[in-house]
Design an enzyme around this catalytic site. Structure first.
Site, PDB file in Angstrom:
ATOM      1  N   ARG A 224     -31.821  35.157  38.898  1.00 25.07           N
ATOM      2  CA  ARG A 224     -31.526  35.503  37.501  1.00 25.07           C
ATOM      3  C   ARG A 224     -32.829  35.789  36.757  1.00 25.07           C
ATOM      4  O   ARG A 224     -32.905  36.711  35.938  1.00 25.07           O
ATOM      5  CB  ARG A 224     -30.794  34.346  36.810  1.00 25.07           C
ATOM      6  N   PHE A 240     -18.827  40.080  38.866  1.00 25.14           N
ATOM      7  CA  PHE A 240     -18.619  38.720  39.387  1.00 25.14           C
ATOM      8  C   PHE A 240     -19.501  37.762  38.581  1.00 25.14           C
ATOM      9  O   PHE A 240     -20.270  36.980  39.134  1.00 25.14           O
ATOM     10  CB  PHE A 240     -18.957  38.623  40.886  1.00 25.14           C
ATOM     11  N   ASP A 262     -15.423  39.491  35.370  1.00 24.69           N
ATOM     12  CA  ASP A 262     -14.965  38.515  36.366  1.00 24.69           C
ATOM     13  C   ASP A 262     -13.444  38.496  36.316  1.00 24.69           C
ATOM     14  O   ASP A 262     -12.846  38.687  35.259  1.00 24.69           O
ATOM     15  CB  ASP A 262     -15.515  37.114  36.044  1.00 24.69           C
ATOM     16  N   ALA A 292     -12.809  43.403  40.311  1.00 26.82           N
ATOM     17  CA  ALA A 292     -14.026  44.201  40.490  1.00 26.82           C
ATOM     18  C   ALA A 292     -13.720  45.629  40.954  1.00 26.82           C
ATOM     19  O   ALA A 292     -14.237  46.597  40.390  1.00 26.82           O
ATOM     20  CB  ALA A 292     -14.930  43.508  41.505  1.00 26.82           C
ATOM     21  N   ASP A 312     -22.487  39.950  42.621  1.00 29.70           N
ATOM     22  CA  ASP A 312     -22.608  38.620  43.248  1.00 29.70           C
ATOM     23  C   ASP A 312     -21.216  38.104  43.604  1.00 29.70           C
ATOM     24  O   ASP A 312     -20.715  37.159  42.983  1.00 29.70           O
ATOM     25  CB  ASP A 312     -23.329  37.667  42.271  1.00 29.70           C
ATOM     26  N   CYS A 352     -23.120  35.477  49.688  1.00 30.83           N
ATOM     27  CA  CYS A 352     -23.290  34.030  49.892  1.00 30.83           C
ATOM     28  C   CYS A 352     -22.459  33.556  51.083  1.00 30.83           C
ATOM     29  O   CYS A 352     -22.224  32.367  51.239  1.00 30.83           O
ATOM     30  CB  CYS A 352     -22.912  33.265  48.626  1.00 30.83           C
TER      31      CYS A 352
HETATM   32  N1  SAH Z   1     -22.860  35.406  39.546  1.00 31.36           N
HETATM   33  C1  SAH Z   1     -22.235  34.153  39.184  1.00 31.36           C
HETATM   34  C2  SAH Z   1     -21.522  33.511  40.361  1.00 31.36           C
HETATM   35  C3  SAH Z   1     -20.460  34.365  40.985  1.00 31.36           C
HETATM   36  S1  SAH Z   1     -19.297  33.482  41.921  1.00 31.36           S
HETATM   37  C4  SAH Z   1     -23.258  33.234  38.569  1.00 31.36           C
HETATM   38  O1  SAH Z   1     -24.439  33.588  38.515  1.00 31.36           O
HETATM   39  O2  SAH Z   1     -22.879  32.160  38.121  1.00 31.36           O
HETATM   40  C5  SAH Z   1     -18.119  34.687  42.258  1.00 31.36           C
HETATM   41  C6  SAH Z   1     -17.210  35.045  41.093  1.00 31.36           C
HETATM   42  O3  SAH Z   1     -16.397  36.137  41.513  1.00 31.36           O
HETATM   43  C7  SAH Z   1     -16.256  33.950  40.641  1.00 31.36           C
HETATM   44  O4  SAH Z   1     -16.481  33.663  39.284  1.00 31.36           O
HETATM   45  C8  SAH Z   1     -14.842  34.556  40.837  1.00 31.36           C
HETATM   46  O5  SAH Z   1     -13.948  34.243  39.770  1.00 31.36           O
HETATM   47  C9  SAH Z   1     -15.140  36.029  40.851  1.00 31.36           C
HETATM   48  N2  SAH Z   1     -14.185  36.880  41.567  1.00 31.36           N
HETATM   49  C10 SAH Z   1     -13.520  36.603  42.708  1.00 31.36           C
HETATM   50  N3  SAH Z   1     -12.788  37.666  43.104  1.00 31.36           N
HETATM   51  C11 SAH Z   1     -12.986  38.643  42.182  1.00 31.36           C
HETATM   52  C12 SAH Z   1     -12.501  39.979  42.034  1.00 31.36           C
HETATM   53  N4  SAH Z   1     -11.676  40.493  42.923  1.00 31.36           N
HETATM   54  N5  SAH Z   1     -12.933  40.691  40.977  1.00 31.36           N
HETATM   55  C13 SAH Z   1     -13.776  40.147  40.056  1.00 31.36           C
HETATM   56  N6  SAH Z   1     -14.263  38.895  40.160  1.00 31.36           N
HETATM   57  C14 SAH Z   1     -13.868  38.137  41.199  1.00 31.36           C
END
Ligand code: SAH
Length: 408
Positions: A224, A240, A262, A292, A312, A352
């Site tokens: 970040r 995400f 998200d 997404a 992410d 991840c």
């Molecule tokens: N970048 C974030 C962590 C991401 S974790 C940080 O820095 O804190 C992954 C995220 O993807 C979760 O919040 C989850 O709700 C979201 N997610 C899962 N499937 C998704 C989709 N199909 N479209 C959008 N978001 C999604």
């Protein structure tokens, strides 16, 4: 104590401090007198010996292909003060690497095998620690672990236990899988407006009660900060976004606009709370609850482009057998993002999934770039931060990888 005898030569990896004993390495199990069942109980402490009867270590018994996770090498019993010593050592590392500061009280205290405590995760948010057990053995010791954290980590006064998603689903465990272990009347509530955790000077509301994982993704802190360096005057998409970690750094870095996306509405509500707290006057941030793939497709059809995109996603592969599909998923989502980057723009892209190694991930991103036909260069190769250390004898602990791409 129950003793596990290994087959000949199967002690070698343990002598190199790899903490797992696979079930196939076991020659026989000699149960202690307290057993009614024909096998050790899940979570039981067992002693491990070589075929030649050498003491190799003591660890937690588990049902599954990893049968024992070693806690202390060369010991037959857990040493006295074991939990205090391990937790003190972990805290000292976090101090030594400069994570305990007035402007930063958010960090991972225990990262499983990386802190020589397989099956245990502890994240610290201001005065609250959240413990997550991934094995029944750690669940059994949750109160000892909580006591040791309170004694060894001066900032922590409350301990929340959150293992509903991480303990083996079917394992019979005594006691609750979630709840406060240690607290007082002043315990912070997740919806307490005055309760904030600080990461590099930015305030975050952490919802450990209902949030994902322990409530926050501590592992993206350094990445970040790199986004902050590149954000000045850019139109940024944080895909995400969860609670908006990357978005806050981009705003502080002087982004022209930031869009946070998200699929979870709860996450989006928290992004808005976090942005309002840190940048009360900001008018250049929008947060959208959307899928997404659908969002990227709709934006592209509307002719939208960005200077900087962060991708992410959650782990696309939770197991080895899901790797092929995961790689297709990474290729698809990265192709969609690369298409929407303006010439001279930047993509931060992450995986991840522990089961997808960095070469495979890079190949998926390469395929995405080639599919879109843009000229792409790698500026940075990113990974998990210092408070998520990788035990050199346990390379499986490496899971987070990222690429920063310059897209022409
Ligand atoms: N970048 C974030 C962590 C991401 S974790 C940080 O820095 O804190 C992954 C995220 O993807 C979760 O919040 C989850 O709700 C979201 N997610 C899962 N499937 C998704 C989709 N199909 N479209 C959008 N978001 C999604």
């Amino acid at each position: 104590m129950t003793t596990i005898y290994l087959k000949p030569k199967k002690e070698e990896s343990l002598k190199r401090f790899h903490p797992w004993v696979f079930s196939g390495a076991i020659a026989r199990v000699v149960l202690d007198a307290n057993h009614q069942n024909a096998a050790p109980d899940e979570g039981e402490l067992v002693s491990v010996r070589s075929a030649a009867n050498e003491v190799l270590g003591v660890g937690h018994w588990q049902i599954g292909s990893i049968a024992v996770r070693i806690l202390a090498f060369g010991e037959e019993h857990l040493p006295t003060c074991f939990w205090h010593e391990r937790i003190r050592a972990a805290y000292q590392v976090r101090q030594a690497i400069g994570l305990i500061r007035p402007d930063n009280n958010t960090f991972r205290l225990i990262h499983g095998e990386g802190d020589f405590l397989p099956g245990l995760i502890v994240d610290v948010y201001a005065d609250t620690a959240v413990i997550q057990a991934h094995s029944v053995g750690m669940h059994v010791f949750r109160n000892e672990i909580a006591d040791a954290i309170i004694a060894e980590v001066p900032q922590v006064q409350h301990i929340y236990y959150k293992s509903d998603d991480t303990l083996p689903f079917k394992a019979p465990v005594e006691g609750d899988r979630v709840g406060w272990l240690m607290t007082n009347d002043k315990r912070p509530m997740a919806n307490d407006l005055e309760y904030w955790s600080l990461e590099n000077g930015l305030s975050f509301r952490i919802d450990w009660l209902r949030g994902q994982k322990t409530g926050f993704f501590v592992d993206q802190r350094e990445n970040r900060a790199l986004v902050e360096r590149y954000a000045s005057n850019k139109d940024v998409l944080n895909m995400f976004c969860y609670t908006g970690g990357f978005s806050l750094y981009a705003l502080r870095g002087g982004a022209k606009t930031v869009d946070s996306v998200d699929v979870s509405q709860k996450a989006i509500d928290l992004v808005n709370i976090n942005v309002a707290r840190n940048f009360p006057k900001a008018t250049n941030h929008t947060a959208v609850a959307a899928d997404a793939f659908e969002y990227l497709t709709a934006q592209k059809n509307a002719g939208k482009t960005y200077d900087l995109i962060i991708l992410d996603p959650p782990a696309f592969a939770k197991h080895r057998d899901a790797v092929k599909n995961a790689l297709r998923g990474y290729q698809r989502i990265n192709a969609k993002a690369i298409e929407m980057i303006r010439p001279g723009g930047i993509l931060f892209t992450f995986s991840c999934s522990q089961a997808v190694d960095k070469e495979a991930f890079r190949l998926a991103v390469f395929s995405a770039a080639a599919q879109v036909g843009r000229k792409v260069r790698i500026l940075h190769q990113l990974h998990q931060p210092q408070d998520h250390p990788i035990n050199i004898y346990h390379p499986e602990g490496e899971y987070l990888k990222g690429l920063v791409l310059y897209v022409e």
